[in-house]
Scaffold this motif. Structure first.
Motif, mmCIF file in Angstrom:
data_model
loop_
_atom_site.group_PDB
_atom_site.id
_atom_site.type_symbol
_atom_site.label_atom_id
_atom_site.label_comp_id
_atom_site.label_asym_id
_atom_site.label_seq_id
_atom_site.Cartn_x
_atom_site.Cartn_y
_atom_site.Cartn_z
ATOM 1 N N HIS A 22 -13.970 5.976 2.455
ATOM 2 C CA HIS A 22 -14.922 5.929 3.609
ATOM 3 C C HIS A 22 -16.098 6.289 2.650
ATOM 4 O O HIS A 22 -17.452 5.923 3.200
ATOM 5 C CB HIS A 22 -15.039 6.881 4.540
ATOM 6 N N GLN A 50 -2.870 9.378 2.781
ATOM 7 C CA GLN A 50 -4.263 10.001 3.524
ATOM 8 C C GLN A 50 -3.927 11.264 4.201
ATOM 9 O O GLN A 50 -2.953 11.642 4.913
ATOM 10 C CB GLN A 50 -4.497 9.149 4.552
ATOM 11 N N SER A 70 -12.856 3.225 10.424
ATOM 12 C CA SER A 70 -11.552 3.754 10.772
ATOM 13 C C SER A 70 -10.905 2.839 11.754
ATOM 14 O O SER A 70 -11.369 2.354 12.569
ATOM 15 C CB SER A 70 -11.695 5.128 11.482
ATOM 16 N N GLY A 71 -9.615 2.537 11.355
ATOM 17 C CA GLY A 71 -8.814 1.536 12.353
ATOM 18 C C GLY A 71 -8.665 0.282 11.912
ATOM 19 O O GLY A 71 -8.256 -0.612 12.308
ATOM 20 N N SER A 72 -9.372 -0.298 10.661
ATOM 21 C CA SER A 72 -9.427 -1.487 10.306
ATOM 22 C C SER A 72 -8.178 -1.937 9.593
ATOM 23 O O SER A 72 -7.966 -3.082 9.013
ATOM 24 C CB SER A 72 -10.686 -1.544 9.529
ATOM 25 N N GLY A 73 -7.333 -1.078 9.264
ATOM 26 C CA GLY A 73 -6.199 -1.374 8.738
ATOM 27 C C GLY A 73 -5.802 -1.109 7.334
ATOM 28 O O GLY A 73 -4.987 -1.739 6.918
ATOM 29 N N LYS A 74 -6.605 -0.221 6.913
ATOM 30 C CA LYS A 74 -6.500 -0.101 5.247
ATOM 31 C C LYS A 74 -5.218 0.753 5.149
ATOM 32 O O LYS A 74 -4.487 0.503 4.233
ATOM 33 C CB LYS A 74 -7.616 0.760 4.876
ATOM 34 N N THR A 75 -4.924 1.508 5.654
ATOM 35 C CA THR A 75 -3.610 2.643 5.587
ATOM 36 C C THR A 75 -2.266 1.529 5.805
ATOM 37 O O THR A 75 -1.327 1.735 5.140
ATOM 38 C CB THR A 75 -3.841 3.739 6.464
ATOM 39 N N THR A 76 -2.514 0.899 6.910
ATOM 40 C CA THR A 76 -1.249 0.105 7.039
ATOM 41 C C THR A 76 -1.015 -0.895 6.102
ATOM 42 O O THR A 76 0.256 -0.855 5.761
ATOM 43 C CB THR A 76 -1.793 -0.636 8.487
HETATM 44 N N1 LIG Z 1 2.213 4.116 14.267
HETATM 45 C C1 LIG Z 1 1.363 3.289 14.952
HETATM 46 N N2 LIG Z 1 1.443 2.897 16.290
HETATM 47 C C2 LIG Z 1 0.787 2.108 16.756
HETATM 48 N N3 LIG Z 1 -0.428 1.716 16.253
HETATM 49 C C3 LIG Z 1 -1.003 2.385 14.909
HETATM 50 C C4 LIG Z 1 0.010 3.124 14.390
HETATM 51 N N4 LIG Z 1 -0.526 3.521 13.125
HETATM 52 C C5 LIG Z 1 -1.853 2.756 13.224
HETATM 53 N N5 LIG Z 1 -1.912 2.088 14.241
HETATM 54 C C6 LIG Z 1 -3.023 1.195 14.658
HETATM 55 O O1 LIG Z 1 -3.173 0.327 13.634
HETATM 56 C C7 LIG Z 1 -4.536 -0.066 13.342
HETATM 57 C C8 LIG Z 1 -4.675 0.221 12.016
HETATM 58 O O2 LIG Z 1 -4.697 1.383 11.570
HETATM 59 P P1 LIG Z 1 -4.804 2.040 10.312
HETATM 60 O O3 LIG Z 1 -4.318 3.532 10.078
HETATM 61 O O4 LIG Z 1 -4.164 1.219 9.144
HETATM 62 O O5 LIG Z 1 -6.345 2.465 9.871
HETATM 63 P P2 LIG Z 1 -7.255 2.895 8.639
HETATM 64 O O6 LIG Z 1 -8.032 1.683 8.247
HETATM 65 O O7 LIG Z 1 -6.588 3.274 7.557
HETATM 66 O O8 LIG Z 1 -8.215 3.724 9.493
HETATM 67 P P3 LIG Z 1 -8.595 5.184 8.758
HETATM 68 O O9 LIG Z 1 -9.891 4.886 8.114
HETATM 69 O O10 LIG Z 1 -9.186 5.888 10.254
HETATM 70 O O11 LIG Z 1 -7.634 5.940 7.934
HETATM 71 C C9 LIG Z 1 -5.511 1.049 14.266
HETATM 72 O O12 LIG Z 1 -5.966 0.336 15.384
HETATM 73 C C10 LIG Z 1 -4.414 1.829 14.806
HETATM 74 O O13 LIG Z 1 -4.765 2.534 16.110
#
Ligand SMILES: Nc1ncnc2c1ncn2[C@@H]1O[C@H](COP(=O)(O)OP(=O)(O)OP(=O)(O)O)[C@@H](O)[C@H]1O
Ligand SMILES: [Mg+2]
Lengths: 345, 364
Positions: free
Chosen positions: A217, A102, A44-50
């Motif tokens: 995951h 998601q 979680s938080g590794s940036g996949k959604t971003t």
């Molecule tokens: N709107 C936002 N504003 C600031 N930081 C953000 C925002 N959205 C995500 N982040 C940060 O960007 C990083 C990547 O988030 P992301 O949602 O891409 O992770 P993820 O891999 O999809 O996690 P998960 O498995 O929990 O969905 C995280 O550190 C998160 O805190």
């Protein structure tokens, strides 16, 4: 598998927050072939959604793309998604690249019938003939194994979560996109419904030959779905390999850690290892290799210099200075898995 | 064990009475019936309550008239009393419960009775004469305010935290915090008396009384100019609430999954605004609107008095000052019915607009 539909080049994304810049995605590059499925794994938080939001430019306002390009190819024509005009971008969305968000439990507008939401989507992309839209909608609803007539006229609240998710998959391929992004599409569903969704997805992909970016995951699910797997850590791709390579011969200690942390039915409790330490701070990331504070193999070199993504065997990339040590460490663990696989067959 | 026994026995040994009670229960559950029964009880309770309450107010119609005669015509109390007694059919000394019985008896036959102070005029005629003006002016105000407020609220939500949103939020809070009669007074004093933008005296009544009512431009124009200021005040008094409610509702809706998904589907912004954001965000507004319809009369009393607008509100004011019990009761009855009706309307409207609460809709 040769023709690439999507090529991501050195993509970096930051979030501007009150505490500073969050480097959510750093220098990510990979390409997606036609009909291929790539699974993105990572905690979680590794940036996949971003990363996946950037592909359809649906990042929140706080996000900013600081470098890179996203090349999209259809019929031999390549365009950079990041430089599309707003009108072209609107046309691109869903027609070329559909996304299942998601945790989108309410992906459907509660006050419109399912058929209306299919028709809206088609109309937004210039398909207005009601007979055509209806035929296609019913066909897709049947393809995802829903009762087409019933769902066609239903309101979202009349459907279960699993039904809605299937209807969303059907909606996803309505316009015959080349790329479908699935961000944890089955997380909220029970194991049987999850199974059914995956089967439906495989069948659809076989029929329609779209490419998938699959975020999950659930490593078993990722292994089953994917042709290739990319491991993300702290916003970077640290390993990218064909699925069997990734699961049987991981080169990056983080991938190895992920595999080890998955419980197996035939595994003793003490074989289960979690990755020590916390996910890195993305505002002020560690120097050198970002994984080094949590890595059992870390040396001074890892402190000082970030390892480049290197191709070790054809198609198998990893960013680690000590892949040899990882190879030695994984053997015991992986043997166990191979034995298990032999048992099954 | 002992506590379990009774239901089991009644379920097995008395099937006929069970079906009867089941039928009764189903009847009690029937929505229409329940609403109707509730309405009847509410109306009766309010009628009874107001009946006794207004008779507890100091003075009665005869006393008020006696005072009036003594002041106006300089006659003695005895003379005035004799004149009043001959003028009114109403006897203030009659037993209050007998009066209540008589009143309810007539009411059941849908007879609101005769005005006490204007002998020979039926209350229902007075209501029919004054009510339309109030429905027109307050209704128009409500309509304008709703449309404008909801539109501005939506814009504020789309531009949230911009300077425009901040400005409108401030404005809406000020508008919402000040009671509407203060706006009425301000308009009268500043624009009427100080700046003389309009002739305060010329705007009395609901239209220029030298005109004969009819569907012609001069008459309609006169109706509109006479209603303009009360309508403006109604708008000022309620628009802030619509703006803020709609703004917050829209901001909530903009964060919904289905709005993001609609954008990802490439829908044009106009379609998202109307069918995805607007429709969902406006749902609670329609409930509020329907409930507001119930307060049309109550909200008009002071404003109509202030602008000398001859609607049901100013009629109520006059009835109270004259202690005209039957007229007052008539207006209260109308108010009660409209409040009850508007609540039913709110329910119906909501169930029409939101498929999730729609019961037995034409679906299948
Ligand atoms: N709107 C936002 N504003 C600031 N930081 C953000 C925002 N959205 C995500 N982040 C940060 O960007 C990083 C990547 O988030 P992301 O949602 O891409 O992770 P993820 O891999 O999809 O996690 P998960 O498995 O929990 O969905 C995280 O550190 C998160 O805190
Ligand atoms: Mg995510």
């Amino acid at each position: 598998m040769s023709e690439s539909v999507l090529r991501i080049d050195d993509l970096s994304i930051v979030y501007r927050t009150a505490r500073g810049l969050v480097r959510a995605t750093s220098h990510v590059s990979f390409s997606l072939a036609k009909g291929e499925t790539i699974a993105l794994i990572g905690e979680s938080g590794s940036g996949k959604t971003t990363l996946s939001l950037a592909l359809i430019r649906m990042l929140p306002a706080a996000a900013q793309i600081t470098s890179g390009a996203i090349h999209y190819t259809r019929n031999g024509q390549t365009r950079n998604v990041l430089s599309l005009s707003p009108g072209d971008m609107r046309a691109f969305r869903w027609k070329e690249c559909a996304m299942v968000f998601q945790g989108a439990q309410n992906a459907f507008n509660p006050v419109l019938r399912i058929r209306q939401q299919f028709a809206d989507t088609a109309a937004a992309h210039g398909i207005k003939d009601p007979e055509v839209v209806k035929a296609r909608t019913l066909e897709l609803l049947r393809l995802v194994r829903l009762d087409p007539q019933r769902v066609y006229d239903a309101y979202p609240h009349e459907m279960s979560g699993g039904m809605k998710q299937r209807a969303l998959l059907a909606l996803g391929v309505l316009l015959d996109p080349q790329v479908v992004i699935l961000d944890e599409p089955t997380t909220a569903l029970d194991i049987l419904t999850q199974r059914a969704i995956i089967d439906v997805l495989n069948e659809m992909q076989k029929r329609l030959n779209f490419s998938i970016i699959f975020i999950s995951h659930d490593l078993a699910l990722a292994a089953e779905m994917a042709d290739r797997v990319a491991t993300m850590y702290a916003g970077e791709i640290v390993e990218l390999a064909p699925v069997a390579e990734m699961f049987y011969r991981p080169h990056h200690p983080y991938t190895l850690g992920l595999l080890r942390s998955v419980p197996k039915l035939d595994q003793r409790r003490d074989d289960l290892v979690s990755i020590p330490g916390d996910p890195p701070n993305l505002i002020d990331p560690p120097s050198g290799c970002k994984f080094h504070p949590r890595c059992q193999f870390a040396t001074d070199h890892c402190h000082q210099e970030a390892p480049p993504l290197v191709e070790y065997t054809p198609g198998h990339f990893a960013a680690c200075w000590h892949t040899d040590k990882v190879a030695a460490a994984r053997s015991g663990f992986i043997d166990l898995k191979e034995v298990k696989k032999d048992d099954r067959s | 064990m002992a506590t379990l026994n009774p239901p089991i026995r009644s379920a097995s040994s008395r099937p006929p009475s069970l079906t009867a009670s089941a039928r009764l229960r189903r009847l009690a559950r029937s929505y229409t019936l329940r609403v109707f029964a509730q309405a009847v009880v509410t109306v009766w309770a309010v009628i009874t309550f107001t009946f006794f309450l207004i008779r507890l107010m100091p003075g009665n119609p005869v006393d008020v008239y006696i005072d009036f005669l003594m002041n106006q015509q300089n006659i003695t109390y005895e003379e005035a009393r004799a004149r009043a007694a001959s003028q009114f059919k109403f006897d203030p000394d009659a037993n209050i419960f007998v009066q209540y019985g008589e009143y309810m008896g007539r009411l059941i036959q849908l007879d609101l009775g005769e005005s006490i102070t204007s002998t020979g005029t039926r209350v229902i005629e007075q209501i029919a004469r004054f009510l339309p003006w109030t429905v027109f002016s307050v209704g128009l105000g409500l309509f304008i305010s709703f449309i404008l407020g909801v539109t501005i609220g939506t814009i504020m939500a789309y531009l949230r935290n911009s300077w425009l949103d901040n400005l409108f939020s401030l404005l809406a809070s000020i508008l919402g915090a000040v009671p509407n009669y203060i706006w009425g007074l301000l308009i009268l004093i500043v624009f009427g008396v100080q700046l003389q933008w309009f002739q305060v005296g010329a705007l009395r009544g609901t239209y220029n009384s030298s005109l004969t009512p009819g569907f012609n431009l001069t008459f309609l124009l006169s109706v509109l100019t006479h209603a303009a200021l009360p309508v403006l005040v109604y708008v000022l008094g309620s628009i802030g609430r619509w703006m803020l409610n709609m703004r917050n509702s829209t901001i909530g809706t903009l964060g919904e999954d289905y709005v993001s998904v609609a954008r990802a589907r490439g829908l044009p912004p106009s379609r998202i605004l109307l069918a995805y954001v607007g429709r969902n965000a406006a749902l609670p507004m329609f409930t509020l609107l329907a409930i507001d319809i119930g307060f049309i009369i109550g909200g008009s009393v002071i404003i109509e008095e202030l602008f000398v607008y001859k609607g049901i509100g100013s009629f109520l004011f006059w009835s109270i000052s004259q202690r005209d019990y039957t007229s007052m009761q008539g207006v209260f009855l109308v108010i009660t019915i409209s409040v009850v009706f508007s609540n039913v309307l709110a329910d119906l409207l909501y169930s029409q607009l939101d498929p999730r609460v729609r019961v037995g809709g034409g679906e299948k």
